[in-house]
Design a protein around this motif. Sequence first.
Motif, PDB file in Angstrom:
ATOM      1  N   HIS A   7      48.604  37.753  22.870  1.00 50.60           N
ATOM      2  CA  HIS A   7      48.244  36.998  24.068  1.00 50.60           C
ATOM      3  C   HIS A   7      48.143  37.957  25.244  1.00 50.60           C
ATOM      4  CE1 HIS A   7      48.913  33.198  22.003  1.00 50.60           C
ATOM      5  NE2 HIS A   7      49.947  33.807  21.432  1.00 50.60           N
ATOM      6  N   LEU A   8      46.960  38.040  25.812  1.00 50.31           N
ATOM      7  CA  LEU A   8      46.700  38.909  26.949  1.00 50.31           C
ATOM      8  C   LEU A   8      46.008  38.110  28.047  1.00 50.31           C
ATOM      9  CD1 LEU A   8      45.313  41.994  25.009  1.00 50.31           C
ATOM     10  CD2 LEU A   8      47.568  41.774  26.042  1.00 50.31           C
ATOM     11  N   ARG A   9      46.024  38.630  29.230  1.00 54.59           N
ATOM     12  CA  ARG A   9      45.352  37.983  30.353  1.00 54.59           C
ATOM     13  C   ARG A   9      43.840  37.981  30.136  1.00 54.59           C
ATOM     14  NH1 ARG A   9      48.304  37.878  35.527  1.00 54.59           N
ATOM     15  NH2 ARG A   9      46.219  37.847  36.381  1.00 54.59           N
ATOM     16  N   ALA A  10      43.208  36.909  30.510  1.00 54.57           N
ATOM     17  CA  ALA A  10      41.754  36.798  30.358  1.00 54.57           C
ATOM     18  C   ALA A  10      41.020  37.785  31.252  1.00 54.57           C
ATOM     19  CB  ALA A  10      41.300  35.372  30.662  1.00 54.57           C
ATOM     20  N   ASP A  11      41.641  38.195  32.356  1.00 53.17           N
ATOM     21  CA  ASP A  11      40.970  39.115  33.274  1.00 53.17           C
ATOM     22  C   ASP A  11      41.267  40.589  32.960  1.00 53.17           C
ATOM     23  OD1 ASP A  11      43.592  38.560  34.022  1.00 53.17           O
ATOM     24  OD2 ASP A  11      43.210  38.729  36.164  1.00 53.17           O
ATOM     25  N   ALA A  12      41.912  40.852  31.835  1.00 55.86           N
ATOM     26  CA  ALA A  12      42.145  42.246  31.422  1.00 55.86           C
ATOM     27  C   ALA A  12      40.818  42.870  30.988  1.00 55.86           C
ATOM     28  CB  ALA A  12      43.143  42.294  30.270  1.00 55.86           C
ATOM     29  N   PRO A  13      40.698  44.188  31.117  1.00 59.01           N
ATOM     30  CA  PRO A  13      39.468  44.845  30.662  1.00 59.01           C
ATOM     31  C   PRO A  13      39.265  44.647  29.157  1.00 59.01           C
ATOM     32  CG  PRO A  13      40.874  46.383  31.883  1.00 59.01           C
ATOM     33  CD  PRO A  13      41.656  45.131  31.678  1.00 59.01           C
ATOM     34  N   ALA A  14      38.035  44.737  28.719  1.00 59.46           N
ATOM     35  CA  ALA A  14      37.728  44.642  27.289  1.00 59.46           C
ATOM     36  C   ALA A  14      38.222  45.898  26.573  1.00 59.46           C
ATOM     37  CB  ALA A  14      36.223  44.488  27.088  1.00 59.46           C
ATOM     38  N   LYS A  15      38.549  45.745  25.305  1.00 63.68           N
ATOM     39  CA  LYS A  15      39.013  46.894  24.525  1.00 63.68           C
ATOM     40  C   LYS A  15      37.916  47.946  24.482  1.00 63.68           C
ATOM     41  CE  LYS A  15      41.100  48.096  20.074  1.00 63.68           C
ATOM     42  NZ  LYS A  15      41.318  49.424  20.518  1.00 63.68           N
ATOM     43  N   CYS A  22      42.134  55.245  26.966  1.00 61.58           N
ATOM     44  CA  CYS A  22      42.769  53.981  27.302  1.00 61.58           C
ATOM     45  C   CYS A  22      42.212  53.477  28.636  1.00 61.58           C
ATOM     46  CB  CYS A  22      44.278  54.178  27.415  1.00 61.58           C
ATOM     47  SG  CYS A  22      45.156  52.709  27.958  1.00 61.58           S
ATOM     48  N   ASN A  23      41.919  52.168  28.683  1.00 61.83           N
ATOM     49  CA  ASN A  23      41.417  51.589  29.932  1.00 61.83           C
ATOM     50  C   ASN A  23      42.329  50.484  30.454  1.00 61.83           C
ATOM     51  OD1 ASN A  23      40.897  49.469  28.199  1.00 61.83           O
ATOM     52  ND2 ASN A  23      38.775  49.201  28.824  1.00 61.83           N
ATOM     53  N   GLY A  24      43.506  50.335  29.849  1.00 68.25           N
ATOM     54  CA  GLY A  24      44.462  49.337  30.321  1.00 68.25           C
ATOM     55  C   GLY A  24      44.204  47.937  29.809  1.00 68.25           C
ATOM     56  N   CYS A  25      43.498  47.803  28.684  1.00 70.90           N
ATOM     57  CA  CYS A  25      43.206  46.467  28.163  1.00 70.90           C
ATOM     58  C   CYS A  25      44.460  45.794  27.596  1.00 70.90           C
ATOM     59  CB  CYS A  25      42.110  46.518  27.111  1.00 70.90           C
ATOM     60  SG  CYS A  25      42.601  47.221  25.517  1.00 70.90           S
ATOM     61  N   GLY A  26      45.427  46.576  27.122  1.00 69.33           N
ATOM     62  CA  GLY A  26      46.678  46.034  26.603  1.00 69.33           C
ATOM     63  C   GLY A  26      46.677  45.698  25.126  1.00 69.33           C
ATOM     64  N   VAL A  27      45.530  45.774  24.462  1.00 68.18           N
ATOM     65  CA  VAL A  27      45.440  45.360  23.063  1.00 68.18           C
ATOM     66  C   VAL A  27      46.357  46.188  22.166  1.00 68.18           C
ATOM     67  CG1 VAL A  27      43.912  45.185  21.046  1.00 68.18           C
ATOM     68  CG2 VAL A  27      43.120  44.408  23.281  1.00 68.18           C
ATOM     69  N   CYS A  28      46.291  47.484  22.255  1.00 66.41           N
ATOM     70  CA  CYS A  28      47.097  48.341  21.360  1.00 66.41           C
ATOM     71  C   CYS A  28      48.588  48.098  21.549  1.00 66.41           C
ATOM     72  CB  CYS A  28      46.784  49.816  21.589  1.00 66.41           C
ATOM     73  SG  CYS A  28      45.092  50.262  21.194  1.00 66.41           S
ATOM     74  N   ASP A  54      49.510  45.078  35.859  1.00 67.23           N
ATOM     75  CA  ASP A  54      49.436  45.619  37.212  1.00 67.23           C
ATOM     76  C   ASP A  54      48.415  44.788  37.982  1.00 67.23           C
ATOM     77  OD1 ASP A  54      48.858  47.066  39.541  1.00 67.23           O
ATOM     78  OD2 ASP A  54      48.999  49.008  38.536  1.00 67.23           O
ATOM     79  N   ASP A  55      48.899  43.877  38.832  1.00 63.84           N
ATOM     80  CA  ASP A  55      48.011  42.988  39.599  1.00 63.84           C
ATOM     81  C   ASP A  55      47.031  43.749  40.475  1.00 63.84           C
ATOM     82  OD1 ASP A  55      48.476  40.281  38.931  1.00 63.84           O
ATOM     83  OD2 ASP A  55      50.379  40.337  40.008  1.00 63.84           O
ATOM     84  N   TYR A  60      46.593  46.517  32.341  1.00 64.87           N
ATOM     85  CA  TYR A  60      47.935  46.733  31.812  1.00 64.87           C
ATOM     86  C   TYR A  60      48.326  48.196  31.970  1.00 64.87           C
ATOM     87  CZ  TYR A  60      48.049  42.102  29.741  1.00 64.87           C
ATOM     88  OH  TYR A  60      48.071  40.742  29.562  1.00 64.87           O
ATOM     89  N   ARG A  61      49.613  48.415  32.183  1.00 64.38           N
ATOM     90  CA  ARG A  61      50.164  49.765  32.309  1.00 64.38           C
ATOM     91  C   ARG A  61      51.403  49.880  31.429  1.00 64.38           C
ATOM     92  NH1 ARG A  61      46.677  52.970  35.113  1.00 64.38           N
ATOM     93  NH2 ARG A  61      46.151  52.111  37.138  1.00 64.38           N
ATOM     94  N   CYS A  62      51.727  51.096  31.054  1.00 67.51           N
ATOM     95  CA  CYS A  62      52.963  51.376  30.335  1.00 67.51           C
ATOM     96  C   CYS A  62      54.053  51.630  31.367  1.00 67.51           C
ATOM     97  CB  CYS A  62      52.801  52.594  29.434  1.00 67.51           C
ATOM     98  SG  CYS A  62      54.353  53.059  28.620  1.00 67.51           S
TER      99      CYS A  62
END
Length: 80
Positions: A7-15, A22-28, A54-55, A60-62
């Motif tokens: 489950h990720l935010r809909a406004d996150a970048p695409a993988k 890495c572009n911060g999509c959060g998938v990995c 990260d709003d 997404y960030r580590c």
Amino acid sequence: MDFPVIHLRADAPAKPAVGAACNGCGVCCAWQPCPLGVLVSGRRHGMCAALRWDDSAGLYRCAMVAAPESAWPALPRLLR
């Protein structure tokens, strides 16, 4: 074959494409933690405990890179 649901935010970048940076999509990180994330999360499968949204940047960030104390409060001072 069962595939995990993440489950990720809909406004996150695409993988990004395989092999791309890495572009911060959060998938990995939502799928499974990296070796450092295993230490932080205490698990080898599932979302990494260090994954943070990260709003201001809209990605997404580590937390182990951005704010290690927030993800691992017991992090030894020498490693900060």
